[in-house]
Design an enzyme around this catalytic site. Structure first.
Site, PDB file in Angstrom:
ATOM      1  N   HIS A   1       0.844  -1.208   0.000  1.00 55.18           N
ATOM      2  CA  HIS A   1       0.000   0.000   0.000  1.00 55.18           C
ATOM      3  C   HIS A   1       0.875   1.252   0.000  1.00 55.18           C
ATOM      4  O   HIS A   1       0.633   2.204  -0.743  1.00 55.18           O
ATOM      5  CB  HIS A   1      -0.876   0.064   1.258  1.00 55.18           C
TER       6      HIS A   1
ATOM      7  N   SER B   1      -3.230  -7.643   2.989  1.00 59.46           N
ATOM      8  CA  SER B   1      -3.456  -7.491   4.434  1.00 59.46           C
ATOM      9  C   SER B   1      -3.907  -8.820   5.036  1.00 59.46           C
ATOM     10  O   SER B   1      -3.498  -9.170   6.150  1.00 59.46           O
ATOM     11  CB  SER B   1      -4.524  -6.427   4.694  1.00 59.46           C
TER      12      SER B   1
ATOM     13  N   LYS C   1     -18.407  -5.523   7.827  1.00 55.74           N
ATOM     14  CA  LYS C   1     -17.209  -6.372   7.841  1.00 55.74           C
ATOM     15  C   LYS C   1     -16.330  -5.929   9.011  1.00 55.74           C
ATOM     16  O   LYS C   1     -15.807  -4.820   9.011  1.00 55.74           O
ATOM     17  CB  LYS C   1     -16.470  -6.156   6.504  1.00 55.74           C
TER      18      LYS C   1
ATOM     19  N   ARG D   1      -1.911  -5.981  -8.455  1.00 54.09           N
ATOM     20  CA  ARG D   1      -0.842  -6.957  -8.188  1.00 54.09           C
ATOM     21  C   ARG D   1      -0.783  -8.041  -9.256  1.00 54.09           C
ATOM     22  O   ARG D   1       0.271  -8.552  -9.569  1.00 54.09           O
ATOM     23  CB  ARG D   1      -1.069  -7.617  -6.823  1.00 54.09           C
TER      24      ARG D   1
END
Ligand code: PNS
Length: 163
Positions: free
Chosen positions: A17, A127, A41, A90
């Protein structure tokens, strides 16, 4: 002023990040790192702690600001006067997911998304992977800022309320 938004959950922020935020800060006058408040969440870190960690690790960038947002990303962009969203990509799997959101966001409000290829050094980082490795005692120090590694260790050492 050219203003861009880097949105995400950042639970927690990783070196991947940070690489995207730093590179975006060289391309725009101002970059707002927008941390989603997601009521449905529950993350490992509460929202205010994610923001706090991000503020600490982005303090070196004079044109980066960290904020929270709720609701539609395009509404937040409009409020902030930002025309562009920056997303790190990514792998092809990210592109698949991000393309749909980018197309929706341009259709909803004309907010454009720019995809920034992740530095290959970080292309495997996420993460959730970091949290899993840390949970089982693996070393995450090469992949996250030092304060994040310390907070992960601290948080995961605390027993869950039900044992
Ligand atoms: O780090 P994440 O969890 O992949 O970030 C996802 C995020 C926050 C960018 C995305 O969930 C989002 O934009 N949420 C806000 C709600 C919204 O605008 N939904 C419509 C997207 S097309």
């Amino acid at each position: 002023m050219r203003r861009a938004v880097c949105p995400g959950s950042f639970d927690p922020v990783t070196n991947g990040h940070l690489d995207i935020i730093g590179r975006a800060s060289r391309l725009f006058d101002e970059v707002i790192v927008a941390v989603l408040v997601n009521e449905s969440k529950s993350g490992l870190f509460p929202h205010d702690e994610r923001v706090e960690m991000l503020r600490e690790v982005t303090a070196v960038y004079r044109n980066v600001r960290v904020d929270g947002f709720q609701g539609l990303l395009v509404d937040y962009c409009r409020e902030q006067g930002a025309e562009v969203v920056i997303k790190g990509i990514r792998a092809v799997s990210d592109f698949d997911y991000e393309l749909k959101m980018a197309q929706m966001n341009v259709g909803l409000a004309g907010v454009e998304t720019l995809f920034m290829p992740t530095n290959p050094l970080y292309s495997f980082l996420s993460s959730s992977l970091i949290k899993d490795v840390a949970k089982w005692g693996g070393d995450v120090t090469p992949h996250v800022p030092e304060i994040v590694a310390l907070r992960l260790a601290d948080r995961l050492r605390k027993p869950a309320p039900n044992g």
